[in-house]
Scaffold this motif. Structure first.
Motif, PDB file in Angstrom:
ATOM      1  N   ASP A 175       0.845  -1.183   0.000  1.00 10.68           N
ATOM      2  CA  ASP A 175       0.000   0.000   0.000  1.00 10.68           C
ATOM      3  C   ASP A 175       0.888   1.244   0.000  1.00 10.68           C
ATOM      4  O   ASP A 175       1.634   1.478   0.950  1.00 10.68           O
ATOM      5  CB  ASP A 175      -0.906  -0.010   1.231  1.00 10.68           C
ATOM      6  CG  ASP A 175      -1.978   1.039   1.181  1.00 10.68           C
ATOM      7  OD1 ASP A 175      -1.738   2.134   0.638  1.00 10.68           O
ATOM      8  OD2 ASP A 175      -3.083   0.790   1.723  1.00 10.68           O
ATOM      9  N   ARG A 217      -8.060  -3.423 -10.285  1.00  8.18           N
ATOM     10  CA  ARG A 217      -7.905  -4.366  -9.163  1.00  8.18           C
ATOM     11  C   ARG A 217      -7.771  -5.810  -9.649  1.00  8.18           C
ATOM     12  O   ARG A 217      -7.699  -6.728  -8.847  1.00  8.18           O
ATOM     13  CB  ARG A 217      -9.103  -4.259  -8.211  1.00  8.18           C
ATOM     14  CG  ARG A 217      -9.183  -2.918  -7.512  1.00  8.18           C
ATOM     15  CD  ARG A 217     -10.350  -2.848  -6.561  1.00  8.18           C
ATOM     16  NE  ARG A 217     -11.599  -2.955  -7.318  1.00  8.18           N
ATOM     17  CZ  ARG A 217     -12.744  -3.381  -6.825  1.00  8.18           C
ATOM     18  NH1 ARG A 217     -12.833  -3.752  -5.577  1.00  8.18           N
ATOM     19  NH2 ARG A 217     -13.821  -3.438  -7.585  1.00  8.18           N
ATOM     20  N   TRP A 250      -8.527  -7.782  -6.249  1.00  6.77           N
ATOM     21  CA  TRP A 250      -8.052  -7.279  -4.969  1.00  6.77           C
ATOM     22  C   TRP A 250      -9.195  -6.509  -4.303  1.00  6.77           C
ATOM     23  O   TRP A 250      -9.580  -5.434  -4.748  1.00  6.77           O
ATOM     24  CB  TRP A 250      -6.836  -6.379  -5.198  1.00  6.77           C
ATOM     25  CG  TRP A 250      -6.175  -5.842  -3.980  1.00  6.77           C
ATOM     26  CD1 TRP A 250      -6.122  -4.535  -3.606  1.00  6.77           C
ATOM     27  CD2 TRP A 250      -5.430  -6.565  -2.986  1.00  6.77           C
ATOM     28  NE1 TRP A 250      -5.395  -4.408  -2.451  1.00  6.77           N
ATOM     29  CE2 TRP A 250      -4.961  -5.641  -2.051  1.00  6.77           C
ATOM     30  CE3 TRP A 250      -5.136  -7.912  -2.810  1.00  6.77           C
ATOM     31  CZ2 TRP A 250      -4.202  -6.010  -0.944  1.00  6.77           C
ATOM     32  CZ3 TRP A 250      -4.382  -8.280  -1.706  1.00  6.77           C
ATOM     33  CH2 TRP A 250      -3.929  -7.339  -0.793  1.00  6.77           C
ATOM     34  N   ILE A 251      -9.762  -7.111  -3.245  1.00  2.00           N
ATOM     35  CA  ILE A 251     -10.895  -6.507  -2.536  1.00  2.00           C
ATOM     36  C   ILE A 251     -10.625  -6.586  -1.035  1.00  2.00           C
ATOM     37  O   ILE A 251     -10.337  -7.677  -0.516  1.00  2.00           O
ATOM     38  CB  ILE A 251     -12.218  -7.242  -2.860  1.00  2.00           C
ATOM     39  CG1 ILE A 251     -12.500  -7.213  -4.356  1.00  2.00           C
ATOM     40  CG2 ILE A 251     -13.384  -6.647  -2.073  1.00  2.00           C
ATOM     41  CD1 ILE A 251     -13.674  -8.065  -4.782  1.00  2.00           C
ATOM     42  N   ASN A 252     -10.724  -5.454  -0.355  1.00  2.00           N
ATOM     43  CA  ASN A 252     -10.525  -5.398   1.101  1.00  2.00           C
ATOM     44  C   ASN A 252      -9.209  -6.055   1.524  1.00  2.00           C
ATOM     45  O   ASN A 252      -9.154  -6.851   2.456  1.00  2.00           O
ATOM     46  CB  ASN A 252     -11.702  -6.030   1.848  1.00  2.00           C
ATOM     47  CG  ASN A 252     -12.989  -5.277   1.612  1.00  2.00           C
ATOM     48  OD1 ASN A 252     -12.985  -4.052   1.505  1.00  2.00           O
ATOM     49  ND2 ASN A 252     -14.088  -5.996   1.514  1.00  2.00           N
ATOM     50  N   ASN A 253      -8.154  -5.723   0.809  1.00  5.64           N
ATOM     51  CA  ASN A 253      -6.801  -6.214   1.108  1.00  5.64           C
ATOM     52  C   ASN A 253      -6.657  -7.732   1.030  1.00  5.64           C
ATOM     53  O   ASN A 253      -5.851  -8.330   1.730  1.00  5.64           O
ATOM     54  CB  ASN A 253      -6.316  -5.702   2.467  1.00  5.64           C
ATOM     55  CG  ASN A 253      -6.289  -4.197   2.506  1.00  5.64           C
ATOM     56  OD1 ASN A 253      -5.993  -3.546   1.509  1.00  5.64           O
ATOM     57  ND2 ASN A 253      -6.594  -3.626   3.650  1.00  5.64           N
ATOM     58  N   ARG A 254      -7.455  -8.344   0.170  1.00  2.35           N
ATOM     59  CA  ARG A 254      -7.366  -9.789  -0.064  1.00  2.35           C
ATOM     60  C   ARG A 254      -7.604 -10.065  -1.533  1.00  2.35           C
ATOM     61  O   ARG A 254      -8.350  -9.349  -2.200  1.00  2.35           O
ATOM     62  CB  ARG A 254      -8.434 -10.529   0.752  1.00  2.35           C
ATOM     63  CG  ARG A 254      -8.198 -10.451   2.246  1.00  2.35           C
ATOM     64  CD  ARG A 254      -9.060 -11.408   3.009  1.00  2.35           C
ATOM     65  NE  ARG A 254      -8.805 -12.774   2.547  1.00  2.35           N
ATOM     66  CZ  ARG A 254      -9.679 -13.755   2.678  1.00  2.35           C
ATOM     67  NH1 ARG A 254     -10.834 -13.554   3.247  1.00  2.35           N
ATOM     68  NH2 ARG A 254      -9.394 -14.966   2.249  1.00  2.35           N
TER      69      ARG A 254
END
Length: 135
Positions: free
Chosen positions: A43, A81, A109-113
């Motif tokens: 990040d 993403r 890539w969604i919600n850091n996963r």
């Protein structure tokens, strides 16, 4: 622990690549053996490094499938993403060195996963590696 172990290599890739994935992340990979890599998603806003299980110990060895000219093992863009990866993800316990079926994996890539979106089998390793007989 992984971020510390690979701090120099990851820092170098962040400086060289800049933001290259999902709006404010840098996707950076470190080799872990022949045809093997570990990928961090860093990040840019806070410096947190994520090491998705799906890409930890990833192998690009798929057998008889030839990656099309101009394509890479991983395809991604700064504004998207979506991550396309060709190869075999590690499965099972870390010390087992087992891999899933060879193919083209699409992740979001969604919600850091990473979430699997689609899988297309390719190559000559269509099955999951069996568990090792070493106990």
């Amino acid at each position: 622990p992984q971020a510390r172990r690979y701090r120099t290599l990851l820092g170098q890739q962040v400086r060289e690549e800049g933001v290259n994935f999902a709006g404010h992340y840098t996707l950076a990979s470190v080799g872990c053996g022949t045809g093997c890599s570990t990928t961090a998603i860093i990040d840019a806003r806070c410096g947190t490094a994520y090491f998705p299980n799906e890409l930890d110990g990833w192998t690009s060895i798929v057998g008889d499938y030839e990656i099309p000219e101009g394509e890479d093992i991983r395809t991604f863009r700064a504004e998207s993403r979506l991550l396309k990866a060709i190869g075999r993800p590690t499965i099972g316990k870390p010390n087992e060195e087992r891999h899933g079926p060879s193919g083209i994996y699409f992740y979001q890539w969604i919600n850091n996963r990473l979430r699997t979106v689609k899988f297309i089998p390719v190559g000559s390793y269509p099955d999951v590696d069996p568990p090792s007989s070493n106990h």
